[in-house]
Structures are given as structure tokens and as C-alpha cells.
Write a protein that holds these residues in place. Sequence first.
Motif, PDB file in Angstrom:
ATOM      1  N   UNK A 227       0.827  -1.201   0.000  1.00 51.69           N
ATOM      2  CA  UNK A 227       0.000   0.000   0.000  1.00 51.69           C
ATOM      3  C   UNK A 227       0.865   1.256   0.000  1.00 51.69           C
ATOM      4  N   UNK A 228       0.338   2.328  -0.591  1.00 53.46           N
ATOM      5  CA  UNK A 228       1.032   3.613  -0.589  1.00 53.46           C
ATOM      6  C   UNK A 228       0.963   4.236   0.801  1.00 53.46           C
ATOM      7  N   UNK A 229       1.861   5.195   1.052  1.00 51.14           N
ATOM      8  CA  UNK A 229       1.826   5.909   2.323  1.00 51.14           C
ATOM      9  C   UNK A 229       0.496   6.631   2.482  1.00 51.14           C
ATOM     10  N   UNK A 230       0.001   7.238   1.404  1.00 51.16           N
ATOM     11  CA  UNK A 230      -1.297   7.915   1.471  1.00 51.16           C
ATOM     12  C   UNK A 230      -2.397   6.968   1.948  1.00 51.16           C
ATOM     13  N   UNK A 231      -2.427   5.782   1.379  1.00 46.48           N
ATOM     14  CA  UNK A 231      -3.472   4.820   1.720  1.00 46.48           C
ATOM     15  C   UNK A 231      -3.326   4.339   3.157  1.00 46.48           C
ATOM     16  N   UNK A 232      -2.101   4.079   3.584  1.00 48.35           N
ATOM     17  CA  UNK A 232      -1.857   3.602   4.950  1.00 48.35           C
ATOM     18  C   UNK A 232      -2.259   4.654   5.972  1.00 48.35           C
ATOM     19  N   UNK A 233      -1.796   5.889   5.773  1.00 50.12           N
ATOM     20  CA  UNK A 233      -2.119   6.942   6.733  1.00 50.12           C
ATOM     21  C   UNK A 233      -3.612   7.238   6.763  1.00 50.12           C
ATOM     22  N   UNK A 234      -4.269   7.154   5.608  1.00 51.70           N
ATOM     23  CA  UNK A 234      -5.717   7.384   5.576  1.00 51.70           C
ATOM     24  C   UNK A 234      -6.468   6.300   6.337  1.00 51.70           C
ATOM     25  N   UNK A 235      -6.058   5.049   6.176  1.00 52.23           N
ATOM     26  CA  UNK A 235      -6.736   3.954   6.881  1.00 52.23           C
ATOM     27  C   UNK A 235      -6.548   4.095   8.390  1.00 52.23           C
ATOM     28  N   UNK A 236      -5.336   4.413   8.812  1.00 53.08           N
ATOM     29  CA  UNK A 236      -5.098   4.592  10.242  1.00 53.08           C
ATOM     30  C   UNK A 236      -5.827   5.816  10.777  1.00 53.08           C
ATOM     31  N   UNK A 237      -5.855   6.891  10.006  1.00 47.04           N
ATOM     32  CA  UNK A 237      -6.560   8.087  10.445  1.00 47.04           C
ATOM     33  C   UNK A 237      -8.042   7.792  10.636  1.00 47.04           C
TER      34      UNK A 237
ATOM     35  N   UNK B 241       7.999 -10.377  -6.279  1.00 47.95           N
ATOM     36  CA  UNK B 241       6.944 -10.670  -5.300  1.00 47.95           C
ATOM     37  C   UNK B 241       6.175  -9.408  -4.927  1.00 47.95           C
ATOM     38  N   UNK B 242       4.872  -9.562  -4.797  1.00 52.23           N
ATOM     39  CA  UNK B 242       4.015  -8.452  -4.408  1.00 52.23           C
ATOM     40  C   UNK B 242       4.386  -7.993  -3.005  1.00 52.23           C
ATOM     41  N   UNK B 243       4.632  -6.691  -2.858  1.00 49.41           N
ATOM     42  CA  UNK B 243       4.928  -6.147  -1.541  1.00 49.41           C
ATOM     43  C   UNK B 243       6.379  -6.268  -1.131  1.00 49.41           C
TER      44      UNK B 243
ATOM     45  N   UNK C 100       6.147  -0.845   2.048  1.00 51.49           N
ATOM     46  CA  UNK C 100       5.496   0.182   2.845  1.00 51.49           C
ATOM     47  C   UNK C 100       6.415   0.706   3.944  1.00 51.49           C
ATOM     48  N   UNK C 101       7.216  -0.166   4.554  1.00 45.79           N
ATOM     49  CA  UNK C 101       8.173   0.294   5.568  1.00 45.79           C
ATOM     50  C   UNK C 101       9.193   1.234   4.940  1.00 45.79           C
ATOM     51  N   UNK C 102       9.722   0.843   3.798  1.00 45.30           N
ATOM     52  CA  UNK C 102      10.701   1.687   3.120  1.00 45.30           C
ATOM     53  C   UNK C 102      10.117   3.049   2.784  1.00 45.30           C
ATOM     54  N   UNK C 103       8.878   3.069   2.304  1.00 43.92           N
ATOM     55  CA  UNK C 103       8.240   4.329   1.925  1.00 43.92           C
ATOM     56  C   UNK C 103       7.968   5.209   3.135  1.00 43.92           C
ATOM     57  N   UNK C 104       7.483   4.627   4.222  1.00 48.24           N
ATOM     58  CA  UNK C 104       7.196   5.402   5.419  1.00 48.24           C
ATOM     59  C   UNK C 104       8.465   5.995   6.027  1.00 48.24           C
ATOM     60  N   UNK C 105       9.570   5.279   5.926  1.00 50.56           N
ATOM     61  CA  UNK C 105      10.836   5.776   6.460  1.00 50.56           C
ATOM     62  C   UNK C 105      11.358   6.974   5.679  1.00 50.56           C
ATOM     63  N   UNK C 106      10.855   7.167   4.461  1.00 47.97           N
ATOM     64  CA  UNK C 106      11.386   8.208   3.573  1.00 47.97           C
ATOM     65  C   UNK C 106      10.354   9.281   3.223  1.00 47.97           C
ATOM     66  N   UNK C 107       9.151   9.170   3.726  1.00 53.06           N
ATOM     67  CA  UNK C 107       8.111  10.154   3.433  1.00 53.06           C
ATOM     68  C   UNK C 107       8.252  11.354   4.380  1.00 53.06           C
ATOM     69  N   UNK C 108       8.061  12.548   3.855  1.00 53.70           N
ATOM     70  CA  UNK C 108       8.268  13.757   4.656  1.00 53.70           C
ATOM     71  C   UNK C 108       7.327  13.839   5.856  1.00 53.70           C
ATOM     72  N   UNK C 109       6.179  13.157   5.798  1.00 57.41           N
ATOM     73  CA  UNK C 109       5.224  13.192   6.905  1.00 57.41           C
ATOM     74  C   UNK C 109       5.631  12.290   8.063  1.00 57.41           C
ATOM     75  N   UNK C 110       6.491  11.347   7.810  1.00 57.61           N
ATOM     76  CA  UNK C 110       6.806  10.335   8.824  1.00 57.61           C
ATOM     77  C   UNK C 110       8.307  10.119   9.044  1.00 57.61           C
TER      78      UNK C 110
END
Length: 360
Positions: free
Chosen positions: A170-180, A241-243, A257-267
Amino acid sequence: MAYKGLVAAAFTLATLANAKPLNRRVACADGRSASNEVCCQLFPLVDIIQEKLFDGGECGEEVHESLRLTFHDAIGFSPTAGGGGADGSIIAFADTETAFHANGGIDEIVDAQTQFIADNNVTISPGDFIQLAGAVGVANCPGAPRIPYFFGRPAPKAASPDGMIPEPFDSVDKILARFSDAGFSSAEVIALLASHSVAAADTVDPTIPGTPFDSTPGLFDSQFFVEVQLKGTAFPGTPDNEGESKSPAAGEMRIQSDEALARDSRTACEWQSFVDNHDKLMSAFSDAMVKMSVLGHDIKDLVDCSEVIPETTPLPADAGPHLLPATTMDDIEQACADTPFPTLTALPGPATSIPPVPPS
């Protein structure tokens, strides 16, 4: 398995109606004491969980999977889409929920806990049991916090809706939206990912089960936050492999998703803040876990039975954030724009392969 289809009505809640904490401790039949008499029944259950489910109190595969189960059960909650949250529906309605794509591989720990409940005459609700096992299990891992435990969840009424559990691709946008939607901030999302410090992947690539997410899966430490920030190469085996994403070391897995969250400006800055602040890591993880463990419930309706959770042990004296052998600070992919990445040194020796987490 035979017990997999158990419905919620098969579980009863051994508690007192509307029980409230007492102002003084009460003596339990086994000689221990609790702040509320309803907690007394949990002491012997915790002993059995440690002996039979966690092999005498180890921080191993069953702990990793039990911790994963706390999340997969609880996150099935939305104020708009429904779901009972941390109610045990993943056990009571296992035939439905273990078939969800995001729950791939979860059936093994669901079966194990369902069998344990049946074999040991466990009379607390499945939601209470899942969160109890998770808190007890993580307490076995050196460096982990002692997570407060609340008791008294009613039996689940229905299966969680599908599509509520974030997935590795999942994208960071999708992950943060689901948690929000479930009530979590971006900082709390990163805190919950500390669970990957004592985790391993069995189904991302089923040919290499037990592949850890960092080099110290038996310790609750910050190595996960260090190693996801390292440059990586394509993970050997099945790069399509998926994911699946890159890994900084052979035998170790990093999901997209871990790699993306570690590098996203929001997180990224919150991620980096855990690298050299173990006290913050423990506190933030504990707070986020308590919040997750009561999703779908009013905590005022539950009883604080935190005293039944075993005391934890600190990290070994020689533990601490470090770079992997044969890496340097140049291998860190700096992502936080506010502060530099903490300066770390590498373990001595050549690059080595991280061994898999053995099955229990």
C-alpha cells in the motif's frame, strides 16, 4: 481445523458485571494480589500461556505471530465502515476473516490460539485473549515495554469487513488514511511499526519463511529503524513478489510500505527519532498498543489488569543502535529534513547473512 469455525457464543466472559477497580488490592487464590478481583483469574492463564503457547517464555515465532494478530484483529474498525475492532472476531469468525488477502498466513496463529483456548478451557472472550497473549508475548522480548492490559471485552457480534488491514504494498497515502479513519496519527503509525523489530515474514515469499525485518528479531530495539534506512539491493529469490522491496543484508527482508514510510516527509523524522532514543520507542509503542487494543470499546467499561503482564527485561548491555557490518554512514538514506541522522558505527567483520527465525 475442528475448532476453527467456533462462533462468538462459544466464548464466555468470566468477569463481574460492570466491575470497577477497588481502592485496595485483593488477595487471589494462588497467593498473588490484584487491584480488582476479576483480574485474579488471569494470573494462572498467563502462566499457561507462557508455558504452552510461548515455550516457557521465549520471544520466538509464536510471540511474533501473536503480536501480529493483535493488530490484524483490532484494525478491523471504522466509524463509517463498521467492524468491532479489538473484539476477537478474527478467531470467532475465522472462516471469513482468514480468507482476506491482507490476512495471508494469519490462519496458523488463529488456529493455534483457538486450539489453545479449547484445550485449556479458557473462559475469557476471544478479544480479551488475543490482546492478553500479545501483551504477555512481547514482554518476553528484551527491551520491550510492559504494555498495560485492559480486560472485559464482550464477545464479537460479526466478522470485520474486508479491506480494513493495510498491506505491504500500500502507498503511504493509503496507509495513513486507513489509520486516520481508525483514529491514529502518523506518529502513532510509526510507533506501532516497532512491532517489526520482533517480527518475521512467512508469506511475502513462502519459499523463505521466517525472514526477519531486522538483524535482531529476538530484541525489541531500534535496529529495524536503522536498517530500513540503509540503502538496499534487490532481495534475493523472487524480486517480483508483491509487496517485496529491498534488503540491506542477505537473509533480511524489507517491505515496500516500511521503506516508503521511512522516507516520506510526513513520517521520516518520527521514524528517525527512534533510532537513538529507546525510552521514547518503548513509551510510544506502549501508548499506541494500548490505544489499538481497545479499539471499538470504551476503556472506561474495561478493567485495568495490567499487573498480570510479566515484568520485562532490559536490552543486553552490548545492544544498541549500530550499522550492519561492511556498511558506513554513507549507506544511510537521509530522509528527515529537520535533523541529521544519528552517527552510528558498524559492527566489525565482513557482511553476514541474517538467519531466519526458526519455527516454534
